[in-house]
Design a protein around this motif. Structure first.
Motif, PDB file in Angstrom:
ATOM      1  N   ASP B 306     -26.999  23.751 -37.887  1.00 35.88           N
ATOM      2  CA  ASP B 306     -26.632  23.451 -39.282  1.00 35.88           C
ATOM      3  C   ASP B 306     -27.859  23.042 -40.095  1.00 35.88           C
ATOM      4  OD1 ASP B 306     -23.984  24.026 -39.045  1.00 35.88           O
ATOM      5  OD2 ASP B 306     -23.359  21.963 -38.639  1.00 35.88           O
ATOM      6  N   LEU B 307     -28.619  22.117 -39.532  1.00 39.60           N
ATOM      7  CA  LEU B 307     -29.823  21.655 -40.223  1.00 39.60           C
ATOM      8  C   LEU B 307     -30.719  22.829 -40.572  1.00 39.60           C
ATOM      9  CD1 LEU B 307     -30.815  18.460 -38.213  1.00 39.60           C
ATOM     10  CD2 LEU B 307     -30.709  18.602 -40.703  1.00 39.60           C
ATOM     11  N   ASN B 308     -30.960  23.687 -39.564  1.00 39.77           N
ATOM     12  CA  ASN B 308     -31.885  24.790 -39.783  1.00 39.77           C
ATOM     13  C   ASN B 308     -31.344  25.781 -40.805  1.00 39.77           C
ATOM     14  OD1 ASN B 308     -33.999  26.699 -37.484  1.00 39.77           O
ATOM     15  ND2 ASN B 308     -33.989  26.588 -39.701  1.00 39.77           N
ATOM     16  N   HIS B 309     -30.032  26.010 -40.744  1.00 45.85           N
ATOM     17  CA  HIS B 309     -29.461  26.961 -41.708  1.00 45.85           C
ATOM     18  C   HIS B 309     -29.704  26.494 -43.139  1.00 45.85           C
ATOM     19  CE1 HIS B 309     -26.946  30.020 -43.453  1.00 45.85           C
ATOM     20  NE2 HIS B 309     -26.406  29.072 -44.213  1.00 45.85           N
ATOM     21  N   TYR B 310     -29.376  25.236 -43.407  1.00 44.21           N
ATOM     22  CA  TYR B 310     -29.532  24.735 -44.776  1.00 44.21           C
ATOM     23  C   TYR B 310     -31.000  24.742 -45.202  1.00 44.21           C
ATOM     24  CZ  TYR B 310     -24.679  23.367 -45.333  1.00 44.21           C
ATOM     25  OH  TYR B 310     -23.323  23.392 -45.481  1.00 44.21           O
ATOM     26  N   LEU B 311     -31.881  24.404 -44.272  1.00 41.79           N
ATOM     27  CA  LEU B 311     -33.295  24.366 -44.653  1.00 41.79           C
ATOM     28  C   LEU B 311     -33.836  25.762 -44.936  1.00 41.79           C
ATOM     29  CD1 LEU B 311     -34.674  21.577 -42.301  1.00 41.79           C
ATOM     30  CD2 LEU B 311     -34.069  21.439 -44.717  1.00 41.79           C
ATOM     31  N   VAL B 312     -33.464  26.736 -44.126  1.00 44.21           N
ATOM     32  CA  VAL B 312     -33.932  28.099 -44.392  1.00 44.21           C
ATOM     33  C   VAL B 312     -33.344  28.575 -45.720  1.00 44.21           C
ATOM     34  CG1 VAL B 312     -34.130  30.457 -43.551  1.00 44.21           C
ATOM     35  CG2 VAL B 312     -34.094  28.601 -41.934  1.00 44.21           C
ATOM     36  N   ASN B 313     -32.092  28.210 -45.947  1.00 43.09           N
ATOM     37  CA  ASN B 313     -31.476  28.599 -47.219  1.00 43.09           C
ATOM     38  C   ASN B 313     -32.181  27.967 -48.403  1.00 43.09           C
ATOM     39  OD1 ASN B 313     -29.695  30.188 -45.993  1.00 43.09           O
ATOM     40  ND2 ASN B 313     -27.856  29.134 -46.708  1.00 43.09           N
ATOM     41  N   SER B 314     -32.645  26.739 -48.223  1.00 43.18           N
ATOM     42  CA  SER B 314     -33.334  26.082 -49.334  1.00 43.18           C
ATOM     43  C   SER B 314     -34.604  26.857 -49.696  1.00 43.18           C
ATOM     44  CB  SER B 314     -33.641  24.619 -49.009  1.00 43.18           C
ATOM     45  OG  SER B 314     -34.723  24.538 -48.095  1.00 43.18           O
TER      46      SER B 314
END
Lengths: 416, 416
Positions: B306-314
């Motif tokens: 989850d963390l990585n998904h949101y960060l890549v999306n940012s």
């Protein structure tokens, strides 16, 4: 300008533009005032020694009132150098007021709920604590009407507190209604309003950051950081926003605790995320003084909104309803982020100045079909701070007036 | 063990678990092998001096073939201390092969497309460049069948390259088929396979990171970082995943450029985000040697996803289709992230070991109803690296075999 027997005060709500959650860890946050979502308070002189509060938006079916003689004035020691002492929070006074709030107001079976109790306590706290330097008013009636949703993270309590502080400071002779000739003194008045509103916020919120009352008092946008004073962002233009209430129950404490646990588990990941959020707020501040065109400012604002949304979500405080809002608005090329603690609560959507009203209406309808509540309002800008009007209003009609039209009933003047 | 006249080689695809995009800026990334998504290559001895490549999954309607006598062997200088020199990329050889690829293979009107051309060039590059140390094979036919989608960011080219390198190194006498008695030498063999596969990847990709071929060769999960050698994560257990292809056109270069522009615009924000992503990969590595239970490992893997998904999306590389996948899978309490460059491409979804097949089927059906393609496969784990089998296969039937059943046709043995 002498004080009329009736006046109307209004203060805006606030929305967090950037930095929610990160602010808990000492990072910078930015809040803006909601010009279109305001609390209105009609103050009226009484001579019978009663203080009356009428606030039906809180679910109060009749006015609460208290005789002056019931108030614990003995707990207040006014000194000559008031400023210092008055702004130490008077916990004894608060405790003494708690039983008094209900006295004479409980002849039906309904207990006051926590919002009603807090609103009444804040009123009585200021009424008792602010020294009455003039005697022309012996008691008053306040009627409150608010277009802000209560407890949705949009600063309803601060906008109420600012109205209270302004009206009482006027009635008790600490400030006067401003006109063009006394701009400097109105800035001092605003500072005083802000400090007293902060006291009322302490009664209502327990441990407020002070940002909500600063925004409701000064308007525009302010940056703030734990342990340092808020800074007004002078150059902040007004932007058009949709504020969207998911109506999902909102519990800031739970969300803040979630982030704390996540940070304890993954300190290095989360600290970098918090630093990135800090940098978003700082980028926004730099942008204000960068002299870029309104168009470029808008473009960057969109980018910062997206960045911040994803980063706050990475902290684990998103909610499917907030993602739904992002989905719907992005179909119209609009950029949205959660605002406040997340886990429900509200989202904000930036709207281009030149977007035709019918297109905005389309987006609003889509959102409303998903059971969301939409408010269209400018955020930030000048001159949307605490304002007053002395238009004569039939006080029996005030509470029935259309909340969205309240702004139009009077010719408003500004403290700041 | 002497070389049979026919053998089957297989290598897995790869998926990036953590760190895509950040890896471009020197941060750590983690990739895992896709046991269930593999390339299969059937190598067969010839004595007529022809090299034939049959790869219908690339849209080739007939086999390509080249006589040995056409190949530019004069551009190769084999030295005694081969290792050093052979792994300098031979650009002259590549340029000389480009016209040869089409020779004799273009009697219909169809030009080879870029995938077909690259596959053929990689084959000829290795055929010409790897010294033939034995003479029992004079030419060969290779048939390729892959269950990997081509060009979807799942390492199809690397798994093909590893198959090529393995089969050719066997045919030309550099390595031998492993048995239980020579484990050490098979590890050396695997290193050699990996290095030659990297050469083939250079032909196909131009500037590959080397991670895809390392994963296809060694299996499991590997961490890697620009400028340093990949590290096999020894303790990485196998986890169940869904790999979901959005089928949205994927263009890694565009996505990488987007991040570059964003970083140039907001260096401090983006650098903190990249550092946070780095820390996700490092947390994952620590987790492998932390001795936590498989259950706790799973829980943390979900959080890191989850963390990585949101960060890549940012970073701005999301896509509505990827958000849709997250929405659908989260309805079943499954955690997903984009994998690879984003902007479409693939997502991965972690599936609990004890999730009943009918529940997984339900999720897959929902995804497929949205036009996504789903693959269920273990990621990581031991023994899913390059493998070979010497089961005799009717070479006329090989390409018609069910790709998803290819694994079952032989008793496989592993190089690593």
């Amino acid at each position: 300008m002498s004080l009329p027997n009736q006046y109307l005060i209004s203060a805006p709500g606030k929305v967090i533009l950037f930095g929610e959650h990160a602010v808990v860890y000492g990072k910078t946050a930015i809040a803006g005032s909601l010009d279109g979502l305001r609390t209105y308070a009609l103050f009226e002189k009484r001579l019978d020694g009663y203080f009356e509060l009428n606030f039906p938006d809180l679910g109060l079916r009749r006015a609460l009132s208290w005789p002056k003689t019931n108030l614990p004035y003995h707990l207040i020691k006014h000194t000559d150098s008031e400023q210092q002492k008055d702004f130490m929070f008077n916990e004894n006074l608060l405790q003494a007021l708690k039983p008094i709030v209900n006295e004479g107001n409980m002849d039906d079976e309904n207990q006051l709920d926590k919002f009603q109790q807090a609103a009444a306590l804040a009123f009585l706290y200021l009424v008792t604590n602010i020294k009455n330097k003039q005697i022309s008013w012996d008691g008053m009636t306040i009627q409150i009407s608010s277009s802000l949703p209560i407890g949705a993270g949009l600063g309803s309590s601060a906008s109420y507190s600012v109205c209270l502080a302004t009206g009482l400071l006027l009635a008790f002779g600490h400030i006067s209604l401003p006109d063009e000739s006394n701009q400097l003194s109105t800035l001092n008045s605003a500072e005083l309003i802000n400090q007293w509103a902060f006291q009322a916020e302490k009664v209502i919120q327990g441990n407020p950051s002070g940002i909500d009352n600063a925004v409701a008092t000064f308007g525009g946008a302010v940056s703030y950081k734990k342990g340092s004073r808020h800074t007004n962002l002078k150059g902040f233009h007004s932007f058009r926003f949709l504020i969207i209430n998911t109506k999902e129950p909102r519990d800031a404490k739970t969300q803040i605790e979630k982030v704390r646990v996540k940070r304890e588990k993954y300190p290095q990941i989360i600290n970098h995320i918090l630093d990135a959020i800090d940098r978003i707020s700082l980028s926004f501040i730099e942008l204000q003084s960068s002299g870029v065109s309104q168009e470029e400012m808008f473009k960057k604002l969109e980018e910062l909104i997206d960045l911040n949304h994803y980063l706050v979500n990475s902290l684990g405080v998103s909610h499917p309803s907030l993602e739904k809002i992002r989905e719907i608005t992005s179909e119209h090329n609009l950029h949205s982020k959660l605002t406040g603690a997340g886990g429900g609560g509200c989202a904000l959507t930036l709207v281009p100045d030149d977007m035709p009203p019918e297109d905005v209406q389309l987006v609003k309808e889509k959102l409303e079909r998903n059971e969301f509540e939409c408010y269209e309002t400018p955020v930030g800008g000048h001159g949307i701070a605490t304002m007053y009007a002395t238009t004569v209003i039939n006080s029996l009609e005030f509470l029935d007036m259309n909340k969205n039209k309240l702004r139009e009933i009077a010719e408003w003047k500004y403290f700041v």
